[in-house]
Motif scaffolding. Sequence first.
Motif, PDB file in Angstrom:
ATOM      1  N   VAL A 198      10.828   3.455  24.533  1.00 25.63           N
ATOM      2  CA  VAL A 198      11.696   2.975  25.609  1.00 25.63           C
ATOM      3  C   VAL A 198      12.451   4.128  26.264  1.00 25.63           C
ATOM      4  CG1 VAL A 198      13.745   1.590  26.154  1.00 25.63           C
ATOM      5  CG2 VAL A 198      11.969   0.663  24.645  1.00 25.63           C
ATOM      6  N   MET A 199      12.978   5.034  25.449  1.00 27.03           N
ATOM      7  CA  MET A 199      13.800   6.127  25.972  1.00 27.03           C
ATOM      8  C   MET A 199      12.966   7.269  26.543  1.00 27.03           C
ATOM      9  SD  MET A 199      16.809   5.020  25.708  1.00 27.03           S
ATOM     10  CE  MET A 199      17.557   6.524  26.338  1.00 27.03           C
ATOM     11  N   GLY A 200      11.719   7.401  26.102  1.00 29.06           N
ATOM     12  CA  GLY A 200      10.864   8.475  26.575  1.00 29.06           C
ATOM     13  C   GLY A 200      10.854   9.660  25.620  1.00 29.06           C
ATOM     14  N   GLN A 201       9.783  10.418  25.648  1.00 26.61           N
ATOM     15  CA  GLN A 201       9.596  11.524  24.709  1.00 26.61           C
ATOM     16  C   GLN A 201      10.547  12.689  24.960  1.00 26.61           C
ATOM     17  OE1 GLN A 201       7.639  11.272  21.996  1.00 26.61           O
ATOM     18  NE2 GLN A 201       7.293   9.176  22.710  1.00 26.61           N
ATOM     19  N   ASN A 202      11.187  12.722  26.117  1.00 29.10           N
ATOM     20  CA  ASN A 202      12.110  13.826  26.413  1.00 29.10           C
ATOM     21  C   ASN A 202      13.482  13.651  25.781  1.00 29.10           C
ATOM     22  OD1 ASN A 202      10.211  15.200  28.001  1.00 29.10           O
ATOM     23  ND2 ASN A 202      10.788  14.049  29.844  1.00 29.10           N
ATOM     24  N   VAL A 203      13.731  12.489  25.228  1.00 29.74           N
ATOM     25  CA  VAL A 203      15.011  12.224  24.570  1.00 29.74           C
ATOM     26  C   VAL A 203      14.852  12.435  23.066  1.00 29.74           C
ATOM     27  CG1 VAL A 203      16.794  10.513  24.086  1.00 29.74           C
ATOM     28  CG2 VAL A 203      15.719  10.588  26.339  1.00 29.74           C
ATOM     29  N   LYS A 204      15.662  13.310  22.521  1.00 32.13           N
ATOM     30  CA  LYS A 204      15.624  13.604  21.088  1.00 32.13           C
ATOM     31  C   LYS A 204      16.425  12.557  20.320  1.00 32.13           C
ATOM     32  CE  LYS A 204      15.382  16.175  17.259  1.00 32.13           C
ATOM     33  NZ  LYS A 204      14.122  16.449  16.520  1.00 32.13           N
ATOM     34  N   LEU A 205      15.774  11.899  19.361  1.00 34.31           N
ATOM     35  CA  LEU A 205      16.452  10.893  18.545  1.00 34.31           C
ATOM     36  C   LEU A 205      16.995  11.541  17.278  1.00 34.31           C
ATOM     37  CD1 LEU A 205      14.054   7.805  18.785  1.00 34.31           C
ATOM     38  CD2 LEU A 205      15.886   8.513  20.333  1.00 34.31           C
ATOM     39  N   ILE A 206      18.263  11.276  16.998  1.00 31.17           N
ATOM     40  CA  ILE A 206      18.917  11.824  15.808  1.00 31.17           C
ATOM     41  C   ILE A 206      19.112  10.715  14.784  1.00 31.17           C
ATOM     42  CG2 ILE A 206      20.963  12.972  14.884  1.00 31.17           C
ATOM     43  CD1 ILE A 206      19.322  14.743  16.753  1.00 31.17           C
ATOM     44  N   ASP A 207      18.499  10.872  13.629  1.00 27.68           N
ATOM     45  CA  ASP A 207      18.629   9.924  12.524  1.00 27.68           C
ATOM     46  C   ASP A 207      19.820  10.360  11.678  1.00 27.68           C
ATOM     47  OD1 ASP A 207      18.439   8.448  10.188  1.00 27.68           O
ATOM     48  OD2 ASP A 207      16.266   8.631  10.028  1.00 27.68           O
ATOM     49  N   SER A 208      20.953   9.703  11.877  1.00 26.56           N
ATOM     50  CA  SER A 208      22.178  10.117  11.182  1.00 26.56           C
ATOM     51  C   SER A 208      22.033  10.025   9.667  1.00 26.56           C
ATOM     52  CB  SER A 208      23.371   9.269  11.646  1.00 26.56           C
ATOM     53  OG  SER A 208      23.130   7.888  11.403  1.00 26.56           O
ATOM     54  N   GLY A 209      21.292   9.031   9.202  1.00 25.84           N
ATOM     55  CA  GLY A 209      21.102   8.878   7.764  1.00 25.84           C
ATOM     56  C   GLY A 209      20.306  10.015   7.154  1.00 25.84           C
ATOM     57  N   ALA A 210      19.221  10.379   7.813  1.00 24.42           N
ATOM     58  CA  ALA A 210      18.387  11.473   7.309  1.00 24.42           C
ATOM     59  C   ALA A 210      19.162  12.786   7.291  1.00 24.42           C
ATOM     60  CB  ALA A 210      17.137  11.609   8.167  1.00 24.42           C
ATOM     61  N   GLU A 211      19.973  13.001   8.319  1.00 22.58           N
ATOM     62  CA  GLU A 211      20.773  14.226   8.380  1.00 22.58           C
ATOM     63  C   GLU A 211      21.776  14.288   7.222  1.00 22.58           C
ATOM     64  OE1 GLU A 211      20.305  16.682  10.408  1.00 22.58           O
ATOM     65  OE2 GLU A 211      18.812  15.695  11.689  1.00 22.58           O
TER      66      GLU A 211
END
Length: 285
Positions: A198-211
Amino acid sequence: MTNKQPIGFIDSGVGGLTVVKEAIKQLPNENIIYLGDTARCPYGPRPAKQVIEYTWEMTRFLLRKNIKMLVIACNTATAVALDEIKKQLVIPVVGVILPGTRAAVKSTKNLQIGVIGTAGTVKSGSYKQAIITKVPEAAVTSLACPKFVPIVESNQFQSSVAKKIVAETLLPLKNKKIDTLILGCTHYPLLRPIIQNVMGQNVKLIDSGAETIGEVSMLLDYFDIANTDTLSKADYSFYTTGSTVMFDGIAKEWLAALPVYSKHIELGGSQSCDTMVEKHITYDQ
């Protein structure tokens, strides 16, 4: 405290399993105990006082299991209960908000950062405040996504219903220029492929849990409590206040080959939220 004592993880439901998955990957020697309060999820719409009460009930349960560290793998609980619990426990306590914030600040190129989370997390302003504290010139756009957690808890996170709900919910972010989006709820990584689409591949998703597991690893070393026993197989225990069948189904799919056989427990006035979940899903269909 001994190095072989388990690390405790608590969450409002199954979302914290996304954090456990990363812990198993990064910390293969550590014994883990997980408790998901699936009977009373979601926490997002609940008053802060109630969330604190529920978080303490889960914390006390794990303390009786002799944990050496507590990970509050729930953004809503982290936002309203972390500071209080951290002050009163002698063991290290880790939340999921600050690690996610640091990763987002490091990732963004245009200082346009988005945050999606439960109503409680967004209302607390915890992510926005943490980001602005680090980078005052950053622009933060927050969006509550209350329908996401029920989708995951009802094991419909790969359905056409999920795709429709995610697309409609994230529509307000499409005209923004964000290049980094924080998944401010540990349930959301199970919807990651749909959110990314939905957001597109140019948007970096941050997984707060994994971090968060990076911080857990650092604290294990700092306090010299990491389990260095490579000969014994790590032990994983799972508890839920709701349906073990539903929990195990999601856990086995998300944790791949790891066999999961959860145990049902009761915490103070636990009441099933199956009706709430069904209402959300039916409404959006």
